[in-house]
Motif scaffolding. Structure first.
Motif, PDB file in Angstrom:
ATOM      1  N   GLU A  92       1.001  -1.244   0.039  1.00  0.00           N
ATOM      2  CA  GLU A  92      -0.033   0.054  -0.212  1.00  0.00           C
ATOM      3  C   GLU A  92       1.040   1.224  -0.102  1.00  0.00           C
ATOM      4  O   GLU A  92       0.565   2.326  -0.656  1.00  0.00           O
ATOM      5  CB  GLU A  92      -0.962  -0.091   1.003  1.00  0.00           C
ATOM      6  N   MET A  93       1.993   1.015   0.603  1.00  0.00           N
ATOM      7  CA  MET A  93       3.136   2.238   0.660  1.00  0.00           C
ATOM      8  C   MET A  93       3.359   2.516  -0.856  1.00  0.00           C
ATOM      9  O   MET A  93       3.639   3.915  -1.198  1.00  0.00           O
ATOM     10  CB  MET A  93       4.062   2.104   1.631  1.00  0.00           C
ATOM     11  N   VAL A  94       3.802   1.395  -1.217  1.00  0.00           N
ATOM     12  CA  VAL A  94       4.246   1.543  -2.608  1.00  0.00           C
ATOM     13  C   VAL A  94       3.347   2.444  -3.630  1.00  0.00           C
ATOM     14  O   VAL A  94       3.417   3.284  -4.302  1.00  0.00           O
ATOM     15  CB  VAL A  94       4.750   0.243  -3.247  1.00  0.00           C
ATOM     16  N   LYS A  95       2.031   1.675  -3.372  1.00  0.00           N
ATOM     17  CA  LYS A  95       0.831   2.312  -4.451  1.00  0.00           C
ATOM     18  C   LYS A  95       0.661   3.846  -4.156  1.00  0.00           C
ATOM     19  O   LYS A  95       0.586   4.562  -5.116  1.00  0.00           O
ATOM     20  CB  LYS A  95      -0.290   1.608  -4.170  1.00  0.00           C
ATOM     21  N   LEU A  96       0.923   4.122  -2.791  1.00  0.00           N
ATOM     22  CA  LEU A  96       0.661   5.623  -2.439  1.00  0.00           C
ATOM     23  C   LEU A  96       1.873   6.520  -3.036  1.00  0.00           C
ATOM     24  O   LEU A  96       1.480   7.600  -3.470  1.00  0.00           O
ATOM     25  CB  LEU A  96       0.607   5.660  -0.864  1.00  0.00           C
ATOM     26  N   CYS A  97       3.044   5.953  -2.775  1.00  0.00           N
ATOM     27  CA  CYS A  97       4.042   6.725  -3.198  1.00  0.00           C
ATOM     28  C   CYS A  97       3.758   6.711  -4.795  1.00  0.00           C
ATOM     29  O   CYS A  97       4.119   8.049  -5.529  1.00  0.00           O
ATOM     30  CB  CYS A  97       5.386   6.059  -2.939  1.00  0.00           C
ATOM     31  N   GLU A  98       3.686   5.930  -5.594  1.00  0.00           N
ATOM     32  CA  GLU A  98       3.309   6.192  -6.934  1.00  0.00           C
ATOM     33  C   GLU A  98       1.883   7.214  -7.125  1.00  0.00           C
ATOM     34  O   GLU A  98       2.422   8.054  -8.116  1.00  0.00           O
ATOM     35  CB  GLU A  98       2.908   4.778  -7.407  1.00  0.00           C
ATOM     36  N   GLU A  99       1.105   6.936  -6.573  1.00  0.00           N
ATOM     37  CA  GLU A  99       0.062   7.905  -6.701  1.00  0.00           C
ATOM     38  C   GLU A  99       0.210   9.342  -6.619  1.00  0.00           C
ATOM     39  O   GLU A  99      -0.239  10.175  -7.319  1.00  0.00           O
ATOM     40  CB  GLU A  99      -1.202   7.386  -5.845  1.00  0.00           C
ATOM     41  N   TYR A 100       0.955   9.652  -5.604  1.00  0.00           N
ATOM     42  CA  TYR A 100       1.522  10.947  -5.363  1.00  0.00           C
ATOM     43  C   TYR A 100       2.986  11.080  -5.764  1.00  0.00           C
ATOM     44  O   TYR A 100       3.416  12.382  -5.413  1.00  0.00           O
ATOM     45  CB  TYR A 100       1.501  11.025  -3.738  1.00  0.00           C
ATOM     46  N   ASP A 101       3.331  10.426  -6.629  1.00  0.00           N
ATOM     47  CA  ASP A 101       4.603  10.719  -7.370  1.00  0.00           C
ATOM     48  C   ASP A 101       5.725  11.099  -6.450  1.00  0.00           C
ATOM     49  O   ASP A 101       6.573  12.010  -6.249  1.00  0.00           O
ATOM     50  CB  ASP A 101       4.526  11.927  -8.218  1.00  0.00           C
ATOM     51  N   ARG A 102       6.061   9.987  -5.486  1.00  0.00           N
ATOM     52  CA  ARG A 102       6.870  10.193  -4.188  1.00  0.00           C
ATOM     53  C   ARG A 102       7.829   9.077  -4.338  1.00  0.00           C
ATOM     54  O   ARG A 102       7.427   7.876  -4.766  1.00  0.00           O
ATOM     55  CB  ARG A 102       6.184  10.230  -2.901  1.00  0.00           C
ATOM     56  N   GLU A 103       8.871   9.305  -3.897  1.00  0.00           N
ATOM     57  CA  GLU A 103       9.885   8.281  -3.818  1.00  0.00           C
ATOM     58  C   GLU A 103       9.549   7.249  -2.694  1.00  0.00           C
ATOM     59  O   GLU A 103       9.516   7.846  -1.715  1.00  0.00           O
ATOM     60  CB  GLU A 103      11.486   8.722  -3.723  1.00  0.00           C
ATOM     61  N   MET A 104       9.335   5.952  -2.767  1.00  0.00           N
ATOM     62  CA  MET A 104       9.422   5.035  -1.753  1.00  0.00           C
ATOM     63  C   MET A 104      10.665   4.778  -1.193  1.00  0.00           C
ATOM     64  O   MET A 104      11.755   4.476  -1.788  1.00  0.00           O
ATOM     65  CB  MET A 104       9.021   3.675  -2.285  1.00  0.00           C
ATOM     66  N   PRO A 105      10.726   4.848   0.139  1.00  0.00           N
ATOM     67  CA  PRO A 105      11.891   4.607   1.062  1.00  0.00           C
ATOM     68  C   PRO A 105      12.178   2.722   0.509  1.00  0.00           C
ATOM     69  O   PRO A 105      11.521   2.196   0.547  1.00  0.00           O
ATOM     70  CB  PRO A 105      11.376   4.506   2.462  1.00  0.00           C
TER      71      PRO A 105
END
Length: 152
Positions: A92-105
């Motif tokens: 879910e974190m990965v999806k969230l980062c993709e959705e908000y165009d953020r880098e996933m730790p």
């Protein structure tokens, strides 16, 4: 970070803490949660500090003196259940980062102090183990566990 992204990311971390707190039946000093996400590899695991001892999730009864009759349920099913939820939260974190165009730790280390209800989070964004032919996420987790244990 936008407030919406921060809130959603924090909710996922809070869910991780919640399931680990449930596993230990609210009987811990601290909870340690490890998450790794590199290329196609996902790793999660958790351990605790109980009665001043740093213990893996399956070792919790080593901190119980036995006089009160309390025993932790450290069954494989419960351990697997927690790991499945942690893994789902990473997805879910990965999806969230993709959705908000953020880098996933690539690595998240969470330390939750139960008595103070406080969470410390440490994030890395560089490759931690993918560039090392002798390491995988679980090895890095065990190194962190040993580091925390030796600090006691």
């Amino acid at each position: 970070m936008s407030k919406v992204f921060e809130d959603k990311f924090s909710e996922l971390q809070a869910d991780m803490v919640s399931i680990c707190l449930e596993y230990v039946e609210n009987r811990a000093d601290e909870i340690y949660i490890y998450c790794s996400y590199e290329i196609t590899s996902r790793t999660s695991n958790f351990f605790y500090k109980v009665n001043g001892k740093v213990l893996r999730n399956h070792e919790l009864n080593g901190a119980v003196d036995g006089s009160g009759g309390f025993r932790y349920d450290t069954s494989v099913e419960r351990q697997r259940g927690v790991l499945n939820i942690l893994d789902s939260n990473i997805k879910e974190m990965v999806k969230l980062c993709e959705e908000y165009d953020r880098e996933m730790p690539t690595e998240i280390k969470l330390i939750y102090n139960v008595a103070n209800n406080s969470l410390k989070a440490d994030y890395r964004y560089d490759m931690v183990h993918s560039n090392d032919p002798d390491k995988i996420g679980s090895v890095v987790f065990l190194e962190w566990f040993e580091e925390m244990k030796s600090n006691m």
